[in-house]
Write an enzyme that holds these catalytic residues in place. Structure first.
Site, PDB file in Angstrom:
ATOM      1  N   ARG A  42       0.811  -1.210   0.000  1.00  0.00           N
ATOM      2  CA  ARG A  42       0.000   0.000   0.000  1.00  0.00           C
ATOM      3  C   ARG A  42       0.851   1.270   0.000  1.00  0.00           C
ATOM      4  NH1 ARG A  42      -3.298   2.104  -2.515  1.00  0.00           N
ATOM      5  NH2 ARG A  42      -4.333   0.074  -2.449  1.00  0.00           N
ATOM      6  N   LYS A  72       2.524  24.948  -4.910  1.00  0.00           N
ATOM      7  CA  LYS A  72       1.230  24.416  -4.461  1.00  0.00           C
ATOM      8  C   LYS A  72       1.293  22.885  -4.443  1.00  0.00           C
ATOM      9  CE  LYS A  72      -1.172  28.464  -6.252  1.00  0.00           C
ATOM     10  NZ  LYS A  72      -2.115  28.993  -7.270  1.00  0.00           N
ATOM     11  N   LYS A  81       5.598  39.251  -5.205  1.00  0.00           N
ATOM     12  CA  LYS A  81       4.186  39.155  -5.550  1.00  0.00           C
ATOM     13  C   LYS A  81       3.457  40.424  -5.107  1.00  0.00           C
ATOM     14  CE  LYS A  81       2.612  35.063  -5.975  1.00  0.00           C
ATOM     15  NZ  LYS A  81       1.988  33.733  -5.752  1.00  0.00           N
ATOM     16  N   GLU A 127       5.946  39.929 -10.075  1.00  0.00           N
ATOM     17  CA  GLU A 127       4.584  39.766 -10.566  1.00  0.00           C
ATOM     18  C   GLU A 127       3.945  41.131 -10.763  1.00  0.00           C
ATOM     19  OE1 GLU A 127       1.696  36.777  -8.718  1.00  0.00           O
ATOM     20  OE2 GLU A 127       1.009  38.678  -7.866  1.00  0.00           O
ATOM     21  N   ASP A 154       0.015  38.319 -13.901  1.00  0.00           N
ATOM     22  CA  ASP A 154      -0.946  37.631 -13.040  1.00  0.00           C
ATOM     23  C   ASP A 154      -2.369  37.821 -13.550  1.00  0.00           C
ATOM     24  OD1 ASP A 154      -1.980  36.267 -10.779  1.00  0.00           O
ATOM     25  OD2 ASP A 154      -2.339  38.178  -9.783  1.00  0.00           O
TER      26      ASP A 154
END
Length: 285
Positions: free
Chosen positions: A100, A135, A167, A194, A215
């Site tokens: 597994r 992510k 960002k 960004e 973006d």
């Protein structure tokens, strides 16, 4: 000359596998220990139940540390449904107890590689390169990113430490595009910024930024941004890029497309392990 170590054998992958095995086995596999004689030997194979791209087979060495492993396909191969791609020989108990954990890992990594291949196929023939993001599932970033590479994608930064990515929140906190860019000038790692609109794009170009992330720009806006940049910087696009839209962005002139869904939403592929029976004794006639 010694062989180059597989990146899948990194100490972080080893720790992840150790954790997964402890989590699953605990004090012992009570079912297998009750049903299977301790000395019984057997072999089994891993079978693709759907078409998939293979990624993560070197991890089998870290799961099955005492067993004999043979691989029928190399990393990055497109494997058809019904194909056995790995064979394991050893004691039946260990084959079943470790099954597994091996499946959980490989269903994940092959799923990421398979989705990545669909995206790279979608932009094939353009200059655009597919990037992953941060992510990722906590603790699984390295194997997620290695799976992206197996699928034909390119890794973006590994974490917060190896590249600057300014960002919108950084820009707001620093007091503007120019201020944020200048504050990061001495970080000693690659820089990227960004931008949210054409005004910020012009500010970034005025700072001589050489890697600009657009973006959530529409395709026509990307085309206009490419015209304005005129080769002075590399252009990356991000934001809700899907299989149905990414080629339009690539054809608009983007150098890179970063897609979070490669790792945060890749469906696990269907792989099974089948015990094939007892392994013949080396001393049998």
């Amino acid at each position: 000359m010694s062989a180059v170590p597989s990146p899948w054998h990194d100490s972080r992958v080893r720790r992840l596998i150790d954790l997964a095995l402890r989590e699953d086995i605990g004090s012992g596999d009570v079912t297998t220990e009750a049903c299977v004689p301790e000395t019984q030997e057997a072999c089994g194979h891993f079978l693709a139940k759907q078409d998939l791209v293979l990624a993560g087979t070197p991890m089998l060495d870290l799961v099955y540390t005492r067993e004999q492993i043979s691989l029928a396909q190399p990393e990055g191969s497109e494997v058809a449904a019904g194909t056995a791609f790995a064979r394991i020989s050893g004691t039946a108990r260990r084959l079943l107890t470790l099954e597994r954990t091996a499946l959980n890992l490989m269903q994940r990594t092959c799923g990421v590689a398979t989705l990545t291949r669909r995206f790279t196929d979608a932009i094939r023939g353009t200059r655009c390169r597919l990037l992953d993001t941060r992510k990722t599932s906590p603790g699984m970033r390295l194997i997620d990113k290695l799976a992206v590479r197996a699928g034909g994608g390119t890794n973006h930064r590994a974490g917060l430490y190896d590249a600057v990515l300014i960002k919108n929140n950084h820009i707001d906190a620093a007091g503007g595009v120019r201020r944020a860019w200048e504050l990061c000038a001495e970080c000693g790692v690659p820089r990227e910024i960004e931008v949210r609109d054409f005004g910020e794009l012009e500010e970034a170009l005025a700072c001589s930024a050489d890697h600009i992330l657009l973006d959530n720009f529409a395709v026509e806006e990307v085309r206009e941004a490419v015209r304005r940049v005129a080769g002075r910087a590399r252009i990356e696009v991000s934001g809700n890029l899907g299989l149905e839209t990414i080629r339009a962005y690539a054809e608009a002139g983007a150098d890179f497309a970063s897609v979070g869904s490669l790792t945060h939403s890749a469906p696990a592929v269907d792989i099974s392990f089948r015990l094939l029976g007892r392994r013949p004794s080396q001393h049998s006639g």
